[in-house]
Enzyme design. Structure first.
Site, mmCIF file in Angstrom:
data_model
loop_
_atom_site.group_PDB
_atom_site.id
_atom_site.type_symbol
_atom_site.label_atom_id
_atom_site.label_comp_id
_atom_site.label_asym_id
_atom_site.label_seq_id
_atom_site.Cartn_x
_atom_site.Cartn_y
_atom_site.Cartn_z
ATOM 1 N N GLU A 1 48.167 31.328 29.695
ATOM 2 C CA GLU A 1 46.804 31.233 29.180
ATOM 3 C C GLU A 1 45.850 30.994 30.344
ATOM 4 O O GLU A 1 46.281 30.617 31.438
ATOM 5 C CB GLU A 1 46.698 30.104 28.151
ATOM 6 C CG GLU A 1 47.537 30.353 26.902
ATOM 7 C CD GLU A 1 47.387 29.274 25.847
ATOM 8 O OE1 GLU A 1 46.593 28.324 26.062
ATOM 9 O OE2 GLU A 1 48.071 29.376 24.806
ATOM 10 N N GLU B 1 56.668 35.288 37.343
ATOM 11 C CA GLU B 1 57.788 34.551 36.752
ATOM 12 C C GLU B 1 57.984 33.181 37.415
ATOM 13 O O GLU B 1 59.105 32.685 37.529
ATOM 14 C CB GLU B 1 59.103 35.355 36.832
ATOM 15 C CG GLU B 1 58.999 36.795 36.398
ATOM 16 C CD GLU B 1 58.672 36.951 34.917
ATOM 17 O OE1 GLU B 1 58.371 35.948 34.264
ATOM 18 O OE2 GLU B 1 58.712 38.084 34.421
ATOM 19 N N SER C 1 51.263 26.574 35.509
ATOM 20 C CA SER C 1 52.712 26.507 35.305
ATOM 21 C C SER C 1 53.125 25.527 34.211
ATOM 22 O O SER C 1 54.306 25.382 33.923
ATOM 23 C CB SER C 1 53.397 26.105 36.623
ATOM 24 O OG SER C 1 53.137 27.057 37.631
ATOM 25 N N ILE D 1 55.017 46.808 62.647
ATOM 26 C CA ILE D 1 55.630 47.928 63.376
ATOM 27 C C ILE D 1 54.725 49.160 63.325
ATOM 28 O O ILE D 1 54.621 49.913 64.300
ATOM 29 C CB ILE D 1 57.028 48.236 62.798
ATOM 30 C CG1 ILE D 1 58.013 47.129 63.196
ATOM 31 C CG2 ILE D 1 57.539 49.596 63.278
ATOM 32 C CD1 ILE D 1 59.360 47.237 62.512
ATOM 33 N N HIS D 2 54.060 49.357 62.194
ATOM 34 C CA HIS D 2 53.163 50.507 62.049
ATOM 35 C C HIS D 2 51.891 50.366 62.886
ATOM 36 O O HIS D 2 51.162 51.348 63.070
ATOM 37 C CB HIS D 2 52.773 50.690 60.581
ATOM 38 C CG HIS D 2 53.818 51.385 59.751
ATOM 39 N ND1 HIS D 2 54.972 50.761 59.328
ATOM 40 C CD2 HIS D 2 53.880 52.656 59.278
ATOM 41 C CE1 HIS D 2 55.692 51.601 58.611
ATOM 42 N NE2 HIS D 2 55.067 52.757 58.576
#
Length: 411
Positions: A131, A389, A136, A363-364
């Protein structure tokens, strides 16, 4: 296919299912995922393909028209789908959780009615626990169901008692496109604690947004705009005097909703772990491929020790997360309690996914910041796994409490 994320002990049927799904992902998902994601477009053709493959009924028992496969099979399928596009795995995840809840906790009438349609993909599921102000703390839900006796005001053909639901729910994956929603409400008739005063209702609706004429009082507002995890719809659910027959209480008895939802979330955590494994594996594949194509200082960057170190760390995390996820799924399939393993798997896989994606992004180099490269999409998708979750902090609370149970000192 490389040697990472292999699973020992699979049956021939499981291997065939995974090979079919992998082929589907390579041909039907990866080539269009980035374009659809940038448009925030629902993957209708991909969903139809999954229906034809029977994936919506993967874990539903054969007696209801499903394939009757295990949680492990499902988790490995999700890993493959998330490798292609995480949003697609979200479409089947909430459907799977609702089907699991109905199969595990539903009355025989509910199983006979819902599961065959869900196995065929005719009914697609969403579940609603969160909601707007909840966070939590599930015990703090305010959406309420009040029992009323049967009468002329109840839905046509309902018969018997019904409940009037009022409240606002949040973060429904498939909130608009689903046709059955498992909704957790407070009912104040189950017991002395908040956890025994919650009930799960199964509400059928027509897919779409806005006020739903087939369910008076139920409104699904438009999609929530998100940083990533696009394509799949994430919505609110507003309930204003929504009447639900008492025979649509999951299991037929009020007061069991919290425990039913937690069972669904437990298998959902294995699913989120599988998604983290799939996204991380794709990020590794992109990173190691780019490292062998890009040249700096007169040689491929894969030949630089710094890049080799990154690739080694990424591969180790991919492998560790996969094996933890497999262990958690197998524990559940064996009928044993797996909240410890599921919490560990979800925590590890989501954190490692974030790290592997970021390393691939690095790395890119500058190109990783360009929308032309797939890693840009993965970089925006990974954060959802950190909160889906249950956050990392919630997982650590679950794991910590279970460890204290297991290793409690004798008085």
């Amino acid at each position: 296919m490389g040697r990472l994320a292999q699973t020992d002990g699979l049956t021939e049927i499981q291997r065939d299912i995974l090979a079919t799904v992998r082929d589907f992902v390579d041909k039907e998902i990866i080539p269009v995922a980035t374009e659809l994601e940038h448009k925030d477009e629902y993957p209708t053709a991909i969903v139809e393909g999954m229906k034809q493959l029977g994936l919506f009924g993967l874990t539903i028992p054969e007696e209801f028209g499903g394939l009757g496969e295990s949680l492990l099979t499902y988790a490995l399928v999700v890993e493959e789908i998330a490798r292609g596009w995480m949003s697609v795995s979200g479409i089947v995840n909430t459907h799977f959780i609702v089907a699991h809840m109905i199969n595990a906790h539903g009355t025989q009438e509910q199983k006979d009615y819902f599961l065959p349609k869900m196995a065929a993909g005719e009914l697609r599921g969403a579940f609603s626990m969160s909601e707007p102000g909840l966070g939590s703390d599930v015990s703090a839900i305010s959406t309420k169901g009040v029992k009323e006796r049967g009468g002329t005001s109840q839905p046509p053909g309902a018969g018997g008692d019904f409940y009037v639901l009022n409240g606002q729910k949040m973060w429904l994956t498939n909130g608009g496109t689903s046709s059955v929603v498992a909704v957790l409400c407070k009912t104040d008739e189950g017991g002395s604690t908040p956890y025994k005063n919650m009930t799960t209702f199964l509400i059928e609706k027509t897919p779409g947004f806005g006020p739903n004429e087939t369910v008076p009082g139920l409104t699904v507002p438009g999609k929530i705009e998100k940083m990533g995890y696009k394509g799949v719809d994430t919505t609110e659910l507003v309930l204003q005097d929504v009447r639900v027959p008492a025979d649509r209480i999951l299991g037929g008895v009020p007061g069991k909703g919290f425990y039913q939802m937690m069972d669904g979330v437990e298998v959902g955590r294995v699913n989120v772990a599988a998604r983290g494994c799939g996204v991380a594996r794709r990020a590794f594949e992109l990173g190691i491929a780019y490292a062998q194509q890009r040249t700096t200082f007169g040689k491929k960057i894969a030949e630089h020790q710094a890049i080799q170190f990154k690739l080694a760390e990424m591969a180790t995390k991919v492998e560790a997360a996969h094996q933890m996820m497999v262990m958690a799924a197998r524990k559940k399939d064996s009928g044993q309690r797996n909240d410890l393993e599921a919490g560990m798997a979800k925590y590890l896989a989501s954190e490692y996914c974030k790290e592997v994606v970021e390393d691939s992004f690095r790395i890119h180099g500058g190109y990783g910041f360009s929308k032309e490269y797939e890693i840009e999409r993965l970089y925006r998708e990974a954060p959802m796994l950190l909160i889906g979750e249950g956050t990392a902090e919630i997982q650590k609370m679950i794991v910590g409490r279970r460890l204290l149970e297991e290793y409690r000192l004798a008085d």
